[in-house]
Write a protein that holds these residues in place. Sequence first.
Motif, PDB file in Angstrom:
ATOM      1  N   VAL A 119       0.864  -1.175   0.000  1.00 13.73           N
ATOM      2  CA  VAL A 119       0.000   0.000   0.000  1.00 13.73           C
ATOM      3  C   VAL A 119       0.904   1.229   0.000  1.00 13.73           C
ATOM      4  O   VAL A 119       1.869   1.318   0.767  1.00 13.73           O
ATOM      5  N   LEU A 120       0.644   2.147  -0.915  1.00 11.02           N
ATOM      6  CA  LEU A 120       1.386   3.404  -0.974  1.00 11.02           C
ATOM      7  C   LEU A 120       0.689   4.426  -0.088  1.00 11.02           C
ATOM      8  O   LEU A 120      -0.516   4.680  -0.232  1.00 11.02           O
ATOM      9  N   ALA A 152      -7.375   3.756  -7.726  1.00 11.03           N
ATOM     10  CA  ALA A 152      -7.372   2.432  -8.350  1.00 11.03           C
ATOM     11  C   ALA A 152      -6.622   2.467  -9.671  1.00 11.03           C
ATOM     12  O   ALA A 152      -6.490   3.522 -10.307  1.00 11.03           O
ATOM     13  N   GLY A 153      -6.138   1.289 -10.077  1.00 13.90           N
ATOM     14  CA  GLY A 153      -5.372   1.180 -11.308  1.00 13.90           C
ATOM     15  C   GLY A 153      -6.189   0.635 -12.471  1.00 13.90           C
ATOM     16  O   GLY A 153      -7.361   0.961 -12.635  1.00 13.90           O
ATOM     17  N   CYS A 154      -5.554  -0.234 -13.266  1.00  8.73           N
ATOM     18  CA  CYS A 154      -6.204  -0.804 -14.444  1.00  8.73           C
ATOM     19  C   CYS A 154      -7.414  -1.643 -14.015  1.00  8.73           C
ATOM     20  O   CYS A 154      -7.562  -1.960 -12.829  1.00  8.73           O
ATOM     21  N   PRO A 155      -8.289  -2.009 -14.942  1.00 14.43           N
ATOM     22  CA  PRO A 155      -9.492  -2.776 -14.565  1.00 14.43           C
ATOM     23  C   PRO A 155      -9.188  -4.043 -13.780  1.00 14.43           C
ATOM     24  O   PRO A 155      -9.905  -4.369 -12.826  1.00 14.43           O
ATOM     25  N   CYS A 215      -6.582  -4.633 -11.834  1.00 12.98           N
ATOM     26  CA  CYS A 215      -6.118  -4.249 -10.494  1.00 12.98           C
ATOM     27  C   CYS A 215      -7.276  -3.704  -9.652  1.00 12.98           C
ATOM     28  O   CYS A 215      -7.355  -3.985  -8.445  1.00 12.98           O
ATOM     29  N   ARG A 216      -8.139  -2.926 -10.285  1.00 12.14           N
ATOM     30  CA  ARG A 216      -9.296  -2.387  -9.552  1.00 12.14           C
ATOM     31  C   ARG A 216     -10.191  -3.523  -9.062  1.00 12.14           C
ATOM     32  O   ARG A 216     -10.658  -3.506  -7.916  1.00 12.14           O
ATOM     33  N   ALA A 217     -10.426  -4.525  -9.920  1.00 12.01           N
ATOM     34  CA  ALA A 217     -11.266  -5.658  -9.528  1.00 12.01           C
ATOM     35  C   ALA A 217     -10.662  -6.387  -8.334  1.00 12.01           C
ATOM     36  O   ALA A 217     -11.381  -6.807  -7.420  1.00 12.01           O
ATOM     37  N   ASN A 218      -9.336  -6.521  -8.327  1.00  7.25           N
ATOM     38  CA  ASN A 218      -8.688  -7.191  -7.198  1.00  7.25           C
ATOM     39  C   ASN A 218      -8.822  -6.367  -5.926  1.00  7.25           C
ATOM     40  O   ASN A 218      -9.050  -6.911  -4.839  1.00  7.25           O
ATOM     41  N   LEU A 219      -8.665  -5.044  -6.042  1.00  5.83           N
ATOM     42  CA  LEU A 219      -8.813  -4.174  -4.873  1.00  5.83           C
ATOM     43  C   LEU A 219     -10.211  -4.324  -4.271  1.00  5.83           C
ATOM     44  O   LEU A 219     -10.358  -4.469  -3.046  1.00  5.83           O
ATOM     45  N   LEU A 220     -11.218  -4.301  -5.117  1.00  6.92           N
ATOM     46  CA  LEU A 220     -12.593  -4.440  -4.619  1.00  6.92           C
ATOM     47  C   LEU A 220     -12.796  -5.787  -3.938  1.00  6.92           C
ATOM     48  O   LEU A 220     -13.460  -5.873  -2.891  1.00  6.92           O
ATOM     49  N   ALA A 280      -2.977   3.924  -2.388  1.00  6.41           N
ATOM     50  CA  ALA A 280      -3.088   3.004  -3.516  1.00  6.41           C
ATOM     51  C   ALA A 280      -2.482   1.660  -3.174  1.00  6.41           C
ATOM     52  O   ALA A 280      -1.503   1.579  -2.426  1.00  6.41           O
ATOM     53  N   LEU A 281      -3.063   0.621  -3.726  1.00  5.56           N
ATOM     54  CA  LEU A 281      -2.508  -0.721  -3.615  1.00  5.56           C
ATOM     55  C   LEU A 281      -1.667  -0.960  -4.866  1.00  5.56           C
ATOM     56  O   LEU A 281      -2.184  -0.928  -5.981  1.00  5.56           O
TER      57      LEU A 281
END
Length: 301
Positions: A173-174, A199-202, A204-209, A242-243
Amino acid sequence: MFDSRHIRTFHEVVAAGSYSAAARSLGYTQPAITQQMKALERTVGVPLFTRAGRGLRLTEAGEALARHAEVILGSLDAAQQQLGALSRLRAGRVRVCAFPSANATLIPEAMARLIAEHPGVRVELLEAEPPESVRKLLRGECDVALAFSYPGGEAEVPEELVEIPLMEDRLTVLLPVGHPLARRHAVRLADLAEERWIAGCPRCRANLLKICADEGYAPDVVFTTDDNLAVQSLVAAGVGIALMPSLVLSFMCHAKVTGRLVEPHQHRRVSAYVLREHLRIPATAVVLDELRRAGASRAGC
């Protein structure tokens, strides 16, 4: 369709002036030379030589073929030399498509060794996030694709592709350096429920969620960008956290940003993909070897 052996023999007959002289030069018997020239004339459909005393004279068709023969043989020799160089790894072109953080880390390390050990192998570099990088590979737009996947989100690898695992990239995590949690060695995801997120690319965003949902909350995503430098600038400005994968930490540009491991442990798998039949191409194989070495050197970083 011309037989290259007949063209080479024809060229020698023209240069030597007779079948017997060409036979001596090539190490053939004169009847063998005669047979090859008759076969060539059958292919052409018209005579190539007429007799002139003890020697030979080219017909109009023979003169036309003689003008082309040297070019044809030169092209064949050049092709043989190029193919030989490719098979001996003296030359070759490999198109690699990778995602941004791999282009900034794994690729430079692998290419530095490749240039030192195989200077004739040329690499063309493209950039795309997965799954677009893999789609480019399937469309023939690149020879090697680098992509990443998260646990539980791995897509099935098409049958015609081979996956070569390179490394597991831990997630961090930044945080702004003044953030209260920045003093910890690792940060629990559950403690970040009230934060604003970038959030980043789709993928990465899906993983964050997903991982935040596993901790019982939905992250408040206020910005979305797949530009790593922009993410760092936003974190430095204090507008969100950010993750990010650990690969990004190796080119951290902001002194006001710090990275901390997250708990529970999170990672993504980084792999190279190649068409199955391309594994036999020497230049492609050596690029994959260097990517494996680069991934191994960063394992656990």
